[in-house]
Enzyme design. Sequence first.
Site, mmCIF file in Angstrom:
data_model
loop_
_atom_site.group_PDB
_atom_site.id
_atom_site.type_symbol
_atom_site.label_atom_id
_atom_site.label_comp_id
_atom_site.label_asym_id
_atom_site.label_seq_id
_atom_site.Cartn_x
_atom_site.Cartn_y
_atom_site.Cartn_z
ATOM 1 N N GLU A 239 0.797 -1.239 0.000
ATOM 2 C CA GLU A 239 0.000 0.000 0.000
ATOM 3 C C GLU A 239 0.828 1.288 0.000
ATOM 4 O O GLU A 239 0.532 2.222 0.732
ATOM 5 C CB GLU A 239 -0.954 0.005 1.208
ATOM 6 C CG GLU A 239 -1.869 -1.207 1.240
ATOM 7 C CD GLU A 239 -2.833 -1.203 2.417
ATOM 8 O OE1 GLU A 239 -2.716 -0.327 3.295
ATOM 9 O OE2 GLU A 239 -3.699 -2.095 2.461
ATOM 10 N N GLU B 125 -6.240 -10.594 -1.299
ATOM 11 C CA GLU B 125 -7.106 -10.363 -0.128
ATOM 12 C C GLU B 125 -8.565 -10.263 -0.527
ATOM 13 O O GLU B 125 -9.285 -9.355 -0.110
ATOM 14 C CB GLU B 125 -6.677 -9.067 0.585
ATOM 15 C CG GLU B 125 -5.223 -9.086 1.002
ATOM 16 C CD GLU B 125 -4.775 -7.818 1.734
ATOM 17 O OE1 GLU B 125 -5.631 -7.063 2.217
ATOM 18 O OE2 GLU B 125 -3.556 -7.594 1.797
HETATM 19 C C1 XIL Z 1 -6.284 -6.383 8.229
HETATM 20 C C2 XIL Z 1 -6.548 -7.572 9.141
HETATM 21 O O1 XIL Z 1 -7.377 -8.503 8.469
HETATM 22 C C3 XIL Z 1 -7.208 -7.097 10.412
HETATM 23 O O2 XIL Z 1 -7.356 -8.171 11.324
HETATM 24 C C4 XIL Z 1 -6.351 -6.003 11.054
HETATM 25 O O3 XIL Z 1 -7.018 -5.494 12.182
HETATM 26 C C5 XIL Z 1 -6.084 -4.882 10.060
HETATM 27 O O4 XIL Z 1 -5.506 -5.416 8.892
HETATM 28 N N1 XIL Z 1 -4.943 -4.594 3.657
HETATM 29 C C6 XIL Z 1 -3.953 -5.436 4.087
HETATM 30 C C7 XIL Z 1 -4.224 -6.352 5.214
HETATM 31 O O5 XIL Z 1 -2.897 -5.518 3.458
HETATM 32 O O6 XIL Z 1 -3.059 -6.613 5.957
HETATM 33 C C8 XIL Z 1 -5.299 -5.831 6.108
HETATM 34 O O7 XIL Z 1 -5.582 -6.821 7.086
HETATM 35 C C9 XIL Z 1 -6.521 -5.471 5.307
HETATM 36 C C10 XIL Z 1 -6.217 -4.393 4.315
#
Ligand code: XIL
Length: 595
Positions: free
Chosen positions: A398, A507
Amino acid sequence: MLWQIRGSNMKNTKRWMACMLAVVLLVSSSACGKKDKDKTEPTKNADTTIGATDDANTSASTDGNTAGGRFNGPKYSSDYESEIKYKRIYTEDFEDEEHGFYSRGEETTALTADTTYNNSKFSLHSSGRAKNWNGPKINLSEDLQPGKRYQVSAYVMLAEAAEFAVKIDCKVEQNGSNYIDVGSIECEPGVWTPIVGTVMIGNDTTKAELYFETDYNNMYEEALCDLYVDNVELFELATESKVPLIDSLHKTYENYFKLGVAVSALELEDPTRVAIIQKHFNSITMGNEMKPENLLNRSVSASDIEKYNTEPAINFENIDEALTFAKENNMAMRGHTLVWHSQTPDWFFKEGYSNTADAPNVSSEVMLARMESYIKQVLEYCAKNYPGIVVCWDVVNEAINTPDKIDGGLRDSLWYQVAGPDFIEKAFEYARKYAEPGTKLFYNDYNCFEKVKLNAIYNLCDKLNQKGIIDGIGVQSHLKVNSPSMGDYENCIVTLGKLGLEINVTELDIDQTLNTEEGQMEMARKYRRIFNMYANVMDAKQANITNVTIWGLSDENSWLNDGVLKYPLLFDEYLQPKPAFWGVAQDESISLFAN
Ligand code: XIL
């Protein structure tokens, strides 16, 4: 529609009713008495048993996987039913002195009539809080049984004129103390706000305490304002859940890509969940455990700054279990993530690893040295102890945020400010230097389908590719039911595919608040279409997708549950496959076209 064809409407409707009921109970949270340990909620509704009793499998089992013979996954079967109970085990409405909550620190914990949720008589008032972790706590060791999942809910309120997150955490003793994040919610000042979360404690737990606090990362003094709590409730979510007797979902895509799921170390302690993960997925990503905030060790790093200034201390024991799981189960592990602006503590950027807000940041040289050492230690640890297990790393996560108006579309993050504009390239150089040969290095980002952002990501990855230090691009894919359009999403994958790098969907989830039959079918259609598109794009050699990972196993654990429960994943909280599962399985009864 799938469930109508199979005549199983009744039981699924019942399941929905139970889910909705649970939500209603949590949200309306009527005050009703004290600890009900080992007792089922006396009202008919709260103890809902959902059985496989109401119909035989009348399924005219459609062969859903005939689309050109490309997909080899599971066919619909009802052989996964199990008896499920939804049980309220604890309620505290603070209407009298016998509540069992006490202070964690020096603050005062007392009943108050000044402000209460829903005009009840009293709420619990925590005042004189000197630390974020000061707040009411209760010992629930006798109520929380290891390996079972519980839903915790309450109403909370903060006094100050600022918005801060209130958290529910669970402190467990298991050969030392561990802290489990249960739930978190941003509170508007003076507004009673529902907070909901789930918790499961490990087998070796000897003590479990629930507590309320303001976010420990918060450095603002106003966050130490008074905290109010009312209507605390605890539900056991499921007693027993059987693993579906259907074929592996990952087989559907065996000719295409690995199918992964994001998990937590805690889920890997639950045999029911483990069986589902083993059966349906051949790749895992740790949702949180491999992020810098969980690996960096501040107390050791700050204890001897001479020694640790450019070589931060790291806790590796937090990831051993997960890496061992991947190794023993022959699963690929996606390493997530090394360099990210979020879930990386601010103290990592400060002189002396100081955790005071106004401590100065280190120089760019020191920060890059810290980065190199961090990457080196993590990659070498994995390579040495678990060779071949972490098949790829999200080296940088990101780092593009075009609204920040920095050249190249970079995010104005602490990494950018402290390490300097070359931090991305440096991270990839270091990762290449220390990674096991063959480990793939990824740049990962969200909303890649937004045109301006897509362009910036393309250019960044193009530059890294020309230097030979990147192998793939992670398209996070946190999607909504109605956006992005399939066209924009496909365009993003095809565009990035042009770089010749691997593409991972890292994701995937589809934000869906509606847990109605139509809401879930709508989502199932979207899942089916998306996966169909992945296969089409690969057949046309427009992108080399090597992994598609769903961001979470079952709905109750989705990161999207933020005050409001969401239903974005393939399994429900009873671990039963949802319509979305059949969408991914390319079941023909889920329409590919209508939406
Ligand atoms: C999220 C997790 O799923 C949560 O449990 C945590 O509180 C915050 O992060 N982008 C990403 C992930 O790259 O690492 C994030 O994961 C969601 C957004």
